[in-house]
Design a protein around this motif. Structure first.
Motif, PDB file in Angstrom:
ATOM      1  N   ARG A   1      42.659  18.084  57.928  1.00 27.83           N
ATOM      2  CA  ARG A   1      42.210  19.475  58.048  1.00 27.83           C
ATOM      3  C   ARG A   1      42.024  20.258  56.734  1.00 27.83           C
ATOM      4  O   ARG A   1      43.415  20.128  56.141  1.00 27.83           O
ATOM      5  N   THR A   2      41.009  20.595  56.251  1.00 27.75           N
ATOM      6  CA  THR A   2      40.955  21.226  55.086  1.00 27.75           C
ATOM      7  C   THR A   2      40.885  22.737  55.092  1.00 27.75           C
ATOM      8  O   THR A   2      41.111  22.967  56.095  1.00 27.75           O
ATOM      9  N   THR A   3      40.705  23.546  53.924  1.00 26.91           N
ATOM     10  CA  THR A   3      40.383  24.934  53.971  1.00 26.91           C
ATOM     11  C   THR A   3      39.425  25.255  54.966  1.00 26.91           C
ATOM     12  O   THR A   3      39.037  26.281  55.176  1.00 26.91           O
ATOM     13  N   THR A   4      38.409  24.307  54.915  1.00 32.19           N
ATOM     14  CA  THR A   4      37.188  24.470  55.266  1.00 32.19           C
ATOM     15  C   THR A   4      36.515  23.831  56.488  1.00 32.19           C
ATOM     16  O   THR A   4      35.528  24.095  57.239  1.00 32.19           O
ATOM     17  N   GLY A   5      37.424  22.922  57.037  1.00 36.55           N
ATOM     18  CA  GLY A   5      37.429  22.241  58.248  1.00 36.55           C
ATOM     19  C   GLY A   5      37.543  20.824  58.161  1.00 36.55           C
ATOM     20  O   GLY A   5      38.655  20.480  57.581  1.00 36.55           O
ATOM     21  N   TRP A   6      37.437  20.074  59.523  1.00 31.37           N
ATOM     22  CA  TRP A   6      38.024  18.694  59.645  1.00 31.37           C
ATOM     23  C   TRP A   6      37.254  17.826  58.847  1.00 31.37           C
ATOM     24  O   TRP A   6      35.936  17.768  58.930  1.00 31.37           O
ATOM     25  N   ILE A   7      37.565  16.373  58.256  1.00 31.53           N
ATOM     26  CA  ILE A   7      37.053  15.364  57.503  1.00 31.53           C
ATOM     27  C   ILE A   7      37.656  14.080  58.369  1.00 31.53           C
ATOM     28  O   ILE A   7      38.769  13.987  58.804  1.00 31.53           O
ATOM     29  N   VAL A   8      36.775  13.308  58.564  1.00 30.58           N
ATOM     30  CA  VAL A   8      36.808  12.340  59.458  1.00 30.58           C
ATOM     31  C   VAL A   8      36.879  11.152  58.487  1.00 30.58           C
ATOM     32  O   VAL A   8      36.098  10.928  57.596  1.00 30.58           O
ATOM     33  N   LEU A   9      38.097  10.121  58.449  1.00 30.02           N
ATOM     34  CA  LEU A   9      38.159   9.134  57.464  1.00 30.02           C
ATOM     35  C   LEU A   9      38.235   7.845  58.352  1.00 30.02           C
ATOM     36  O   LEU A   9      37.938   7.673  59.428  1.00 30.02           O
ATOM     37  N   ASP A  10      38.165   6.595  57.525  1.00 27.33           N
ATOM     38  CA  ASP A  10      38.471   5.393  57.925  1.00 27.33           C
ATOM     39  C   ASP A  10      37.272   4.900  58.732  1.00 27.33           C
ATOM     40  O   ASP A  10      37.963   4.602  60.175  1.00 27.33           O
ATOM     41  N   PHE A  11      36.325   4.645  58.547  1.00 22.59           N
ATOM     42  CA  PHE A  11      35.175   4.129  59.468  1.00 22.59           C
ATOM     43  C   PHE A  11      35.204   2.576  59.657  1.00 22.59           C
ATOM     44  O   PHE A  11      34.049   2.173  60.123  1.00 22.59           O
ATOM     45  N   GLU A  12      36.218   1.842  59.393  1.00 20.61           N
ATOM     46  CA  GLU A  12      36.212   0.392  59.513  1.00 20.61           C
ATOM     47  C   GLU A  12      36.411  -0.168  60.906  1.00 20.61           C
ATOM     48  O   GLU A  12      36.296  -1.307  61.084  1.00 20.61           O
ATOM     49  N   GLY A  13      36.880   0.730  61.621  1.00 16.70           N
ATOM     50  CA  GLY A  13      37.101   0.262  63.285  1.00 16.70           C
ATOM     51  C   GLY A  13      38.664  -0.510  63.130  1.00 16.70           C
ATOM     52  O   GLY A  13      39.241  -0.317  62.134  1.00 16.70           O
ATOM     53  N   GLU A  14      38.544  -0.931  64.346  1.00 16.54           N
ATOM     54  CA  GLU A  14      39.815  -1.686  64.578  1.00 16.54           C
ATOM     55  C   GLU A  14      40.139  -2.875  63.561  1.00 16.54           C
ATOM     56  O   GLU A  14      39.217  -3.827  63.869  1.00 16.54           O
ATOM     57  N   PRO A  15      41.030  -2.948  62.801  1.00 16.71           N
ATOM     58  CA  PRO A  15      41.143  -3.984  61.772  1.00 16.71           C
ATOM     59  C   PRO A  15      41.329  -5.278  62.341  1.00 16.71           C
ATOM     60  O   PRO A  15      40.844  -6.390  62.005  1.00 16.71           O
ATOM     61  N   ALA A  16      41.861  -5.315  63.588  1.00 15.28           N
ATOM     62  CA  ALA A  16      42.178  -6.808  64.279  1.00 15.28           C
ATOM     63  C   ALA A  16      40.836  -7.325  65.006  1.00 15.28           C
ATOM     64  O   ALA A  16      40.792  -8.773  65.088  1.00 15.28           O
ATOM     65  N   ARG A  17      39.931  -6.359  64.943  1.00 15.94           N
ATOM     66  CA  ARG A  17      38.569  -7.099  65.461  1.00 15.94           C
ATOM     67  C   ARG A  17      37.845  -7.737  64.655  1.00 15.94           C
ATOM     68  O   ARG A  17      37.964  -7.508  63.329  1.00 15.94           O
ATOM     69  N   SER A  18      37.005  -8.576  64.839  1.00 20.49           N
ATOM     70  CA  SER A  18      35.980  -9.342  63.794  1.00 20.49           C
ATOM     71  C   SER A  18      35.212  -8.113  63.231  1.00 20.49           C
ATOM     72  O   SER A  18      34.852  -7.148  63.883  1.00 20.49           O
ATOM     73  N   LEU A  19      34.433  -8.448  62.074  1.00 22.26           N
ATOM     74  CA  LEU A  19      33.819  -7.394  61.347  1.00 22.26           C
ATOM     75  C   LEU A  19      32.399  -7.416  62.351  1.00 22.26           C
ATOM     76  O   LEU A  19      31.770  -6.300  62.312  1.00 22.26           O
ATOM     77  N   ALA A  20      31.888  -8.577  62.778  1.00 18.25           N
ATOM     78  CA  ALA A  20      30.772  -8.550  63.469  1.00 18.25           C
ATOM     79  C   ALA A  20      31.000  -7.290  64.820  1.00 18.25           C
ATOM     80  O   ALA A  20      30.093  -6.580  65.261  1.00 18.25           O
ATOM     81  N   ALA A  21      31.958  -7.541  65.449  1.00 14.57           N
ATOM     82  CA  ALA A  21      32.236  -6.735  66.625  1.00 14.57           C
ATOM     83  C   ALA A  21      32.449  -5.637  66.254  1.00 14.57           C
ATOM     84  O   ALA A  21      32.111  -4.414  67.010  1.00 14.57           O
ATOM     85  N   ARG A  22      33.102  -4.938  65.002  1.00 16.57           N
ATOM     86  CA  ARG A  22      33.395  -3.825  64.589  1.00 16.57           C
ATOM     87  C   ARG A  22      31.912  -3.123  64.307  1.00 16.57           C
ATOM     88  O   ARG A  22      31.700  -1.694  64.437  1.00 16.57           O
ATOM     89  N   ARG A  23      30.742  -3.730  64.013  1.00 20.41           N
ATOM     90  CA  ARG A  23      29.532  -3.319  63.648  1.00 20.41           C
ATOM     91  C   ARG A  23      28.526  -3.193  64.745  1.00 20.41           C
ATOM     92  O   ARG A  23      27.609  -2.713  64.679  1.00 20.41           O
ATOM     93  N   GLU A  24      28.885  -3.459  65.923  1.00 20.86           N
ATOM     94  CA  GLU A  24      28.057  -3.391  67.156  1.00 20.86           C
ATOM     95  C   GLU A  24      28.042  -2.074  67.531  1.00 20.86           C
ATOM     96  O   GLU A  24      28.803  -0.981  67.380  1.00 20.86           O
ATOM     97  N   LEU A  25      26.915  -1.784  68.221  1.00 20.77           N
ATOM     98  CA  LEU A  25      26.276  -0.632  68.746  1.00 20.77           C
ATOM     99  C   LEU A  25      27.376  -0.333  70.083  1.00 20.77           C
ATOM    100  O   LEU A  25      27.565  -1.216  70.817  1.00 20.77           O
ATOM    101  N   ASP A  26      27.791   0.831  70.176  1.00 22.27           N
ATOM    102  CA  ASP A  26      28.752   1.410  71.251  1.00 22.27           C
ATOM    103  C   ASP A  26      28.377   2.772  71.485  1.00 22.27           C
ATOM    104  O   ASP A  26      27.560   3.371  70.952  1.00 22.27           O
ATOM    105  N   THR A  27      29.029   3.293  72.699  1.00 22.30           N
ATOM    106  CA  THR A  27      28.850   4.435  73.119  1.00 22.30           C
ATOM    107  C   THR A  27      29.711   5.381  72.247  1.00 22.30           C
ATOM    108  O   THR A  27      30.998   5.239  72.149  1.00 22.30           O
TER     109      THR A  27
END
Length: 449
Positions: free
Chosen positions: A325-351
């Motif tokens: 939370r900054t003075t102007t709003g929320w910032i979303v971090l860390d788009f790598e997904g769950e590190p325990a999952r494979s890279l291919a699984a983390r890049r799959e389309l999802d809901t």
């Protein structure tokens, strides 16, 4: 094995970022190169581990070297090879400068390639300070300008954190910290380079979402006669704004990265995956058994869905610890997904509901984590439930207002929330057994629904 390989094999299992704790090793090999030969010398090593079950992992280990032991970096000491003393280079400030120097120069050093984004200032010449408390990666803060994340476990392909930030760069989304550059390393012939690190703008004077939320919970616990909406530290307004920010990020992700229309077959496959994960978890956490039938019924409802929906790229591991939370709003971090999952699984389309479910689970954790040491406090448990329900509803209202779709009305959301709680049960049983009550309490509610 060489003396350095022996040293790393002894040192690595004790590091927080090492994911193979408790697994039997069958082999270990190391190769490295010099990234900087000033003082201290900086080398980078890939450590390839073969496990007894046939699995393999590769970890990145930067080391700094001194000819004499240095008490100022004794906390980062790894060991000695002959007359040379090795230190964890990510915790040795003098050894952190070359990363940004090479990014500014767009260098290629051995198998490693530095790619500046070319959109903003990179603070060349500054040392970096390591962030404590991280688990799967290691991050350095450079002044108040930039943060470098080093991905410890290497896999061929572009890490989603880099891919997503590159794609969102043209959207000017206010809820994203800009990408400044990334680093890759060549792999075996015929494979894609692996992402080693990425640099993005640092957000100074920001508050961690988890700390803000849990502070609100403490305020509620301290007020014996007030409800959640009457306490001065009420978090619901922030939860609503966080829902709006999440929806805005999902909207832009769908605009700049692939999407796909999915239907009955996708739901059926998802239900199969959810059930398989539950069955495996019951074998690890016996306490799950009493909720299993209710959860299977929840998943069966998903298998019967037919209404088309859009699958897209999502965050993949969204929770209160991933937002600022900054003075102007929320910032979303860390788009790598769950590190325990494979890279291919983390890049799959999802809901996008996957991320909504993750945040709803985080609200439950924020509400109940203080009850771990007070399991018999029924009054506090009531207040925790009240706080969680209020903030979960506020988040969904914010998301619905920004997206036009109310996630709380989807039968899929409960199933995804249950799936996340099942994962949490396995994690807590293995790492923090006294926290197991938190996801189990949620699963009792979800199974009964």
């Amino acid at each position: 094995m060489s003396a350095l390989t022996d040293l790393l094999a002894e040192w690595m299992p004790h590091q927080r970022w090492f994911g193979g704790k408790g697994r039997e090793w069958a082999s270990v090999a190391e190769d490295g190169f010099f990234l900087d030969e000033a003082s201290p010398v900086l080398s980078v090593h890939r450590v390839r581990i073969g496990y007894a079950d046939g699995a393999e992992e590769t970890y990145l280990v930067p080391l700094s070297w001194r000819s004499e032991a240095d008490e100022e970096v004794a906390h980062a000491y790894v060991g000695s090879v002959g007359d040379n003393h090795a230190y964890d280079a990510m915790r040795d400030r003098d050894a952190t400068v070359p990363w940004l120097t090479h990014l500014v120069a767009a260098s290629t050093v051995g198998p490693m390639h530095f790619h500046p984004a070319g959109v903003a200032y990179i603070p060349e010449g500054l040392p970096g300070d390591v962030i404590s408390g991280e688990q799967s990666n290691t991050s350095l803060i450079y002044g108040e300008t930039a943060i470098l994340k080093l991905f410890r476990r290497l896999e061929p392909g572009l890490n989603p954190d880099v891919e997503v930030h590159e794609a969102l760069r043209g959207t000017d989304n206010p809820h994203i910290a800009p990408l400044l550059g990334h680093v890759e390393i060549d792999g075996d012939p015929g494979t894609e380079p692996a992402t080693v690190a990425f640099l993005q703008s640092f957000v100074p004077n920001a508050s961690d979402g988890w700390r803000l939320a849990t502070s609100s919970v403490r305020d509620l616990y301290a007020e014996a006669d007030l409800h959640a909406d009457e306490v001065g530290g009420d978090f619901a307004g922030e939860a609503e704004r966080l829902g709006e920010a999440t929806a805005a990020v999902h909207r832009d992700l769908a605009a700049v990265l692939p999407t796909a229309e999915v239907g009955a077959d996708w739901y059926a496959e998802l239900a199969t995956q959810l059930t398989a994960r539950l069955d495996a978890a019951v074998g690890i956490v016996p306490e799950l058994a009493e909720h299993a039938d209710g959860l299977r019924a929840l998943y069966a409802d998903v298998a019967g869905l037919t209404e088309p929906t859009t699958a897209q790229r999502v965050h993949g591991d969204l929770h209160l610890g991933q937002v600022l939370r900054t003075t102007t709003g929320w910032i979303v971090l860390d788009f790598e997904g769950e590190p325990a999952r494979s890279l291919a699984a983390r890049r799959e389309l999802d809901t996008p509901l996957r991320d909504v479910a993750g945040m709803l689970r985080s609200f439950d954790y924020a509400a109940r984590h203080l009850l771990v040491e007070q399991p018999g406090e029924t009054q506090l448990a009531y207040r925790a439930q009240e706080w969680a329900e209020r903030n979960r509803a506020a988040f969904c209202e914010g998301y619905a207002g920004a997206s036009g779709t109310d996630p709380a009305t989807s039968p899929l959301l409960q199933a995804l929330e249950a799936d996340k709680a099942v994962y949490e049960c396995v994690y807590e049983a293995r790492n923090r057994p006294h926290w197991l009550m938190i996801p189990l309490t949620s699963l009792a509610r979800l199974a009964a629904s």
